[in-house]
Design an enzyme around this catalytic site. Structure first.
Site, PDB file in Angstrom:
ATOM      1  N   ARG A   1       0.855  -1.194   0.000  1.00 40.61           N
ATOM      2  CA  ARG A   1       0.000   0.000   0.000  1.00 40.61           C
ATOM      3  C   ARG A   1       0.887   1.239   0.000  1.00 40.61           C
ATOM      4  O   ARG A   1       1.359   1.670   1.059  1.00 40.61           O
ATOM      5  CB  ARG A   1      -0.905  -0.001   1.235  1.00 40.61           C
ATOM      6  CG  ARG A   1      -1.878  -1.167   1.283  1.00 40.61           C
ATOM      7  CD  ARG A   1      -2.650  -1.146   2.599  1.00 40.61           C
ATOM      8  NE  ARG A   1      -3.620  -2.226   2.671  1.00 40.61           N
ATOM      9  CZ  ARG A   1      -4.398  -2.451   3.733  1.00 40.61           C
ATOM     10  NH1 ARG A   1      -4.286  -1.646   4.801  1.00 40.61           N
ATOM     11  NH2 ARG A   1      -5.253  -3.448   3.736  1.00 40.61           N
TER      12      ARG A   1
ATOM     13  N   ASP B   1       1.919   5.135  -0.086  1.00 43.98           N
ATOM     14  CA  ASP B   1       1.316   6.330   0.494  1.00 43.98           C
ATOM     15  C   ASP B   1       0.985   7.366  -0.573  1.00 43.98           C
ATOM     16  O   ASP B   1       1.390   7.241  -1.740  1.00 43.98           O
ATOM     17  CB  ASP B   1       2.272   6.961   1.507  1.00 43.98           C
ATOM     18  CG  ASP B   1       2.403   6.135   2.782  1.00 43.98           C
ATOM     19  OD1 ASP B   1       1.495   5.337   3.066  1.00 43.98           O
ATOM     20  OD2 ASP B   1       3.419   6.292   3.475  1.00 43.98           O
TER      21      ASP B   1
ATOM     22  N   TYR C   1      12.401  -1.076  -3.494  1.00 44.56           N
ATOM     23  CA  TYR C   1      12.079   0.347  -3.592  1.00 44.56           C
ATOM     24  C   TYR C   1      13.260   1.117  -4.158  1.00 44.56           C
ATOM     25  O   TYR C   1      14.425   0.786  -3.912  1.00 44.56           O
ATOM     26  CB  TYR C   1      11.720   0.920  -2.221  1.00 44.56           C
ATOM     27  CG  TYR C   1      10.303   0.615  -1.787  1.00 44.56           C
ATOM     28  CD1 TYR C   1       9.252   1.453  -2.143  1.00 44.56           C
ATOM     29  CD2 TYR C   1      10.019  -0.518  -1.035  1.00 44.56           C
ATOM     30  CE1 TYR C   1       7.953   1.177  -1.754  1.00 44.56           C
ATOM     31  CE2 TYR C   1       8.721  -0.802  -0.642  1.00 44.56           C
ATOM     32  CZ  TYR C   1       7.690   0.049  -1.005  1.00 44.56           C
ATOM     33  OH  TYR C   1       6.402  -0.238  -0.631  1.00 44.56           O
TER      34      TYR C   1
ATOM     35  N   ARG D   1      11.395   6.069   3.656  1.00 44.78           N
ATOM     36  CA  ARG D   1      11.538   7.529   3.703  1.00 44.78           C
ATOM     37  C   ARG D   1      12.280   7.980   4.955  1.00 44.78           C
ATOM     38  O   ARG D   1      13.028   8.962   4.927  1.00 44.78           O
ATOM     39  CB  ARG D   1      10.163   8.181   3.630  1.00 44.78           C
ATOM     40  CG  ARG D   1       9.500   8.045   2.254  1.00 44.78           C
ATOM     41  CD  ARG D   1       8.040   8.453   2.290  1.00 44.78           C
ATOM     42  NE  ARG D   1       7.884   9.799   2.810  1.00 44.78           N
ATOM     43  CZ  ARG D   1       6.722  10.285   3.256  1.00 44.78           C
ATOM     44  NH1 ARG D   1       5.634   9.516   3.266  1.00 44.78           N
ATOM     45  NH2 ARG D   1       6.645  11.521   3.697  1.00 44.78           N
TER      46      ARG D   1
END
Length: 255
Positions: A50, A52, A111, A202
């Site tokens: 999921r 953001d 990522y 992040r």
């Protein structure tokens, strides 16, 4: 009902994230709306992760169950037709077993975080990279990142609203590379793990940027990790430089 895997690429800027929401646009909602143009009663779809609000994807993977037995290429073409003009594309589709699951069958997530280092404002890449105006020490960031590899309690790098049952994760890879970007030099962060905590990537990149800028020493990353305290984390970088680059499975359904 036949089950299909969908590989999905999207620009996250117009969306409030992947997950369907009542009152805000989502990528899941966009794909489900396209599916219902083909079959009105398509069940809710599930994804590998999921993302953001503002986060992009190069290789998100989702599953859908539909009554009609579609040829995978025709399914992807039909969905792309109904997704226009939204910045969402089905880059591949594949028929999978009934017990295959986009989330639970996955063995890794990958990522990419893009950081642009130049003083002039980004134009073409605005909203797709995190821009930092000062040069960064890549070797120092690599030294700091080395402390995060392996099996750790990542409470420091976990959002306070994270719903994961445990903060313990295994970070299999964190590579930092220089890349000649279209608008100027970029630094790319490549992270790979079976799964990630909310805001983990992040938080890590934002902390490592402080190392590259000289505000933190590489050893400070180890100290922050061992603190197991969210307050010990560096700044959380913005979402628009982050991309879900790919999802791994024991048998690649798109091979």
């Amino acid at each position: 009902m036949p089950r299909y895997a969908l590989k999905i690429e999207y620009d996250g800027a117009p969306f409030a994230g992947w997950q369907w929401q009542d009152d805000q646009p989502s990528v899941q909602g966009a794909v489900e709306a396209a599916l219902r143009r083909l079959e009105p009663e398509v069940p809710r779809i599930a994804a590998a992760g999921r993302t953001d609000a503002g986060v992009h994807a190069l290789g998100q993977v989702a599953q859908c169950d539909i009554a009609r037995d579609w040829e995978p290429f025709r399914l992807s073409e039909a969905l792309n037709y109904h997704l226009k003009p939204l910045p969402v594309a089905i880059t591949a589709a594949a028929r999978v077993a009934d017990d295959w699951h986009a989330r639970f069958s996955a063995t890794e997530r990958r990522y990419l975080f893009r950081l642009l280092t130049r003083r002039a404002p980004a134009t073409h890449e605005a909203g797709r990279v995190w821009q930092v105006k000062t040069p960064l020490d890549i070797d120092a960031m690599r030294a700091g990142a080395a402390h995060l590899l392996g099996h750790h309690d990542f409470t420091t790098f976990r959002s306070t609203i994270c719903q994961a049952k445990s903060p313990v994760k295994t970070l299999d890879e964190i590579a930092i590379t220089e890349a000649p970007g279209f608008n100027g030099p970029e630094i790319h962060f490549h992270l790979r793990a079976r799964s990630f905590l909310h805001n983990q990537v992040r938080s890590i990149v934002g902390t490592l940027e402080r190392v590259g800028a000289g505000s933190w020493a590489p050893e400070d990353v180890k100290t922050a990790l061992q603190a197991r305290d969210r307050a010990a984390c560096g700044p959380v970088c913005p979402p628009h430089g982050l991309y879900l680059a790919g999802v791994g499975y024991p048998d690649d359904p798109f091979a």
